[in-house]
Design an enzyme around this catalytic site. Structure first.
Site, PDB file in Angstrom:
ATOM      1  N   SER A 227      -7.721   4.675  -3.395  1.00  0.00           N
ATOM      2  CA  SER A 227      -8.296   3.415  -2.915  1.00  0.00           C
ATOM      3  C   SER A 227      -9.656   3.214  -3.559  1.00  0.00           C
ATOM      4  CB  SER A 227      -8.481   3.484  -1.394  1.00  0.00           C
ATOM      5  OG  SER A 227      -9.266   2.412  -0.937  1.00  0.00           O
TER       6      SER A 227
ATOM      7  N   TYR B  55     -10.944   8.362   6.280  1.00  0.00           N
ATOM      8  CA  TYR B  55     -10.026   7.758   5.315  1.00  0.00           C
ATOM      9  C   TYR B  55     -10.581   7.839   3.895  1.00  0.00           C
ATOM     10  CZ  TYR B  55      -7.434   4.016   2.922  1.00  0.00           C
ATOM     11  OH  TYR B  55      -6.684   3.292   2.028  1.00  0.00           O
TER      12      TYR B  55
HETATM   13  P1  NAD Z   1       1.462  -0.117   4.867  1.00  0.00           P
HETATM   14  O1  NAD Z   1       1.148  -0.058   6.315  1.00  0.00           O
HETATM   15  O2  NAD Z   1       2.474  -1.083   4.440  1.00  0.00           O
HETATM   16  O3  NAD Z   1       1.895   1.303   4.337  1.00  0.00           O
HETATM   17  C1  NAD Z   1       1.503   2.510   4.902  1.00  0.00           C
HETATM   18  C2  NAD Z   1       2.768   3.265   5.216  1.00  0.00           C
HETATM   19  O4  NAD Z   1       2.425   4.602   5.520  1.00  0.00           O
HETATM   20  C3  NAD Z   1       3.519   2.756   6.441  1.00  0.00           C
HETATM   21  O5  NAD Z   1       4.475   1.776   6.098  1.00  0.00           O
HETATM   22  C4  NAD Z   1       4.191   4.020   6.960  1.00  0.00           C
HETATM   23  O6  NAD Z   1       5.548   4.032   6.604  1.00  0.00           O
HETATM   24  C5  NAD Z   1       3.495   5.140   6.217  1.00  0.00           C
HETATM   25  N1  NAD Z   1       3.048   6.178   7.141  1.00  0.00           N
HETATM   26  C6  NAD Z   1       1.942   6.195   7.920  1.00  0.00           C
HETATM   27  N2  NAD Z   1       1.920   7.324   8.644  1.00  0.00           N
HETATM   28  C7  NAD Z   1       3.027   8.042   8.315  1.00  0.00           C
HETATM   29  C8  NAD Z   1       3.545   9.290   8.709  1.00  0.00           C
HETATM   30  N3  NAD Z   1       2.938  10.053   9.624  1.00  0.00           N
HETATM   31  N4  NAD Z   1       4.724   9.693   8.172  1.00  0.00           N
HETATM   32  C9  NAD Z   1       5.372   8.928   7.267  1.00  0.00           C
HETATM   33  N5  NAD Z   1       4.901   7.721   6.833  1.00  0.00           N
HETATM   34  C10 NAD Z   1       3.746   7.308   7.360  1.00  0.00           C
HETATM   35  O7  NAD Z   1       0.066  -0.379   4.151  1.00  0.00           O
HETATM   36  P2  NAD Z   1      -0.364  -0.323   2.603  1.00  0.00           P
HETATM   37  O8  NAD Z   1      -1.681  -0.979   2.581  1.00  0.00           O
HETATM   38  O9  NAD Z   1       0.700  -0.779   1.712  1.00  0.00           O
HETATM   39  O10 NAD Z   1      -0.642   1.225   2.393  1.00  0.00           O
HETATM   40  C11 NAD Z   1      -0.091   1.961   1.345  1.00  0.00           C
HETATM   41  C12 NAD Z   1      -1.144   2.830   0.699  1.00  0.00           C
HETATM   42  O11 NAD Z   1      -2.084   2.012   0.032  1.00  0.00           O
HETATM   43  C13 NAD Z   1      -1.924   3.734   1.647  1.00  0.00           C
HETATM   44  O12 NAD Z   1      -2.036   5.022   1.090  1.00  0.00           O
HETATM   45  C14 NAD Z   1      -3.277   3.080   1.675  1.00  0.00           C
HETATM   46  O13 NAD Z   1      -4.302   4.012   1.924  1.00  0.00           O
HETATM   47  C15 NAD Z   1      -3.370   2.512   0.279  1.00  0.00           C
HETATM   48  N6  NAD Z   1      -4.341   1.447   0.143  1.00  0.00           N
HETATM   49  C16 NAD Z   1      -4.176   0.258   0.775  1.00  0.00           C
HETATM   50  C17 NAD Z   1      -5.136  -0.721   0.627  1.00  0.00           C
HETATM   51  C18 NAD Z   1      -5.008  -2.052   1.307  1.00  0.00           C
HETATM   52  O14 NAD Z   1      -5.971  -2.819   1.311  1.00  0.00           O
HETATM   53  N7  NAD Z   1      -3.888  -2.401   1.872  1.00  0.00           N
HETATM   54  C19 NAD Z   1      -6.269  -0.498  -0.155  1.00  0.00           C
HETATM   55  C20 NAD Z   1      -6.405   0.728  -0.793  1.00  0.00           C
HETATM   56  C21 NAD Z   1      -5.434   1.692  -0.640  1.00  0.00           C
END
Ligand code: NAD
Ligand code: MG
Length: 295
Positions: free
Chosen positions: A187, A200
């Protein structure tokens, strides 16, 4: 999406988001607006024909966009998610199957080492092989004051975001042949940590070190390891405690491109890092941040 040249400022949702909050993990199908994960907007070009991929967090958000793009590029895809997210996962499976690829759904909790092992075994068996790990699942819970940050939350965030990368990778290494790829998800928070995301942000920096070290370790085996570092992207993570709910309407506005990204805008980077196009790229971190710096 038409092939016309588009202004990045206005290509996707760029107004305010409606205030909304769900319990974690949120369902994508109940968000307003629904994130664009490339169901209709991603166009494949056969870049991953015949590949067998495992995507964690593949039910929603960025993982879903990667899973859909992989299928549209010709790959069979296993996705992992939490049991509560079954509806989102089934929607992804329908998209994958509609383009003639195999979808394998493996729900379960990545903070459990035994499950991580089972996940890889099942993915390998049901796909009939394994060429790629796309590790996207993550937990993000904003807490304003370190004095309010519980040990339970710190441990869970590290287990899901960092420990599971070790566990899934260890379980998979016996299957990954030269040419296989591993893609992690960090991130912009690794580089510009917010005060309310201490645990985080620390995990996201750990993921960069893990990626670079693992890339060094696996290079002699012909396995490449790279990382995607997203900026603010409109996904379920953000509306279930990832951000305080009062900042949701303005989410992403602080970036140079003045809006949140949509998950589909990251899909091409995951495809690139999984495909032969990136055969000289390893230990790299690829930012998709709307212009925020990652160095
Ligand atoms: P999202 O909620 O769609 O995806 C996160 C997923 O993590 C969930 O769908 C869930 O299936 C999974 N998860 C959480 N806890 C779990 C567990 N205990 N066991 C199995 N699966 C689990 O949100 P997203 O934003 O697409 O997140 C995906 C990645 O992107 C993450 O690693 C997040 O840190 C990273 N990210 C997101 C952003 C943003 O702004 N959305 C920014 C930077 C990084
Ligand atoms: Mg989800």
């Amino acid at each position: 999406m038409s092939k016309q040249i588009c202004n990045p400022l206005t290509k996707y949702h760029h107004g305010k988001f409606p205030k909304q909050k769900q319990a974690a993990p949120a369902l994508q199908c109940e968000m307003d607006p629904i994130p664009d994960c490339g169901e209709k907007t991603y166009q494949g070009h056969g870049r991953l024909e015949g590949r067998k991929m495992l995507v964690t967090g593949g039910d929603s958000g960025i993982g879903r966009a990667a899973a859909i793009a992989y299928a549209k590029e010709g790959a069979d895809v296993a996705i992992n998610y939490l049991p509560y997210e079954q509806k989102d996962a089934e929607d992804v499976a329908k998209v994958i199957e509609a383009v003639g690829r195999k979808a394998v759904l493996i729900p379960g909790d990545l903070s459990d080492e035994a499950f991580c092992k089972k996940l890889v075994e099942q993915a390998h068996q049901k796909l009939g092989g394994l060429d790629n790990l796309t590790l996207v699942a993550g937990k993000q819970t904003a807490v304003e004051d370190i004095m309010e940050l519980t040990t339970e939350q710190i441990k869970k965030t590290f287990e899901i975001n960092v420990f599971s990368l070790f566990w899934v990778t260890k379980a998979a290494l016996g299957y990954l042949k030269p040419g296989s790829t591993i893609i992690t998800t960090s991130s912009v928070q690794a580089y510009q940590p917010s005060g309310n995301l201490l645990d985080y942000a620390a995990t996201k920096t750990a993921i960069i070190a893990f990626t670079r070290g693992l890339a060094n370790q696996l290079s002699s085996k012909g396995i490449r390891v790279n990382c995607v570092a997203p900026g603010p992207v409109w996904t379920p993570l953000q509306i279930c405690g990832g951000q305080p709910s009062e900042v949701i309407p303005e989410f992403g506005k602080q970036t140079p491109l003045q809006r949140a990204g949509q998950p589909v805008e990251l899909a091409g980077v995951y495809v690139h890092l999984a495909s032969e196009e990136s055969s000289y790229t390893t230990a790299e971190t690829y930012g998709v941040t709307g212009g925020m710096h990652i160095n």
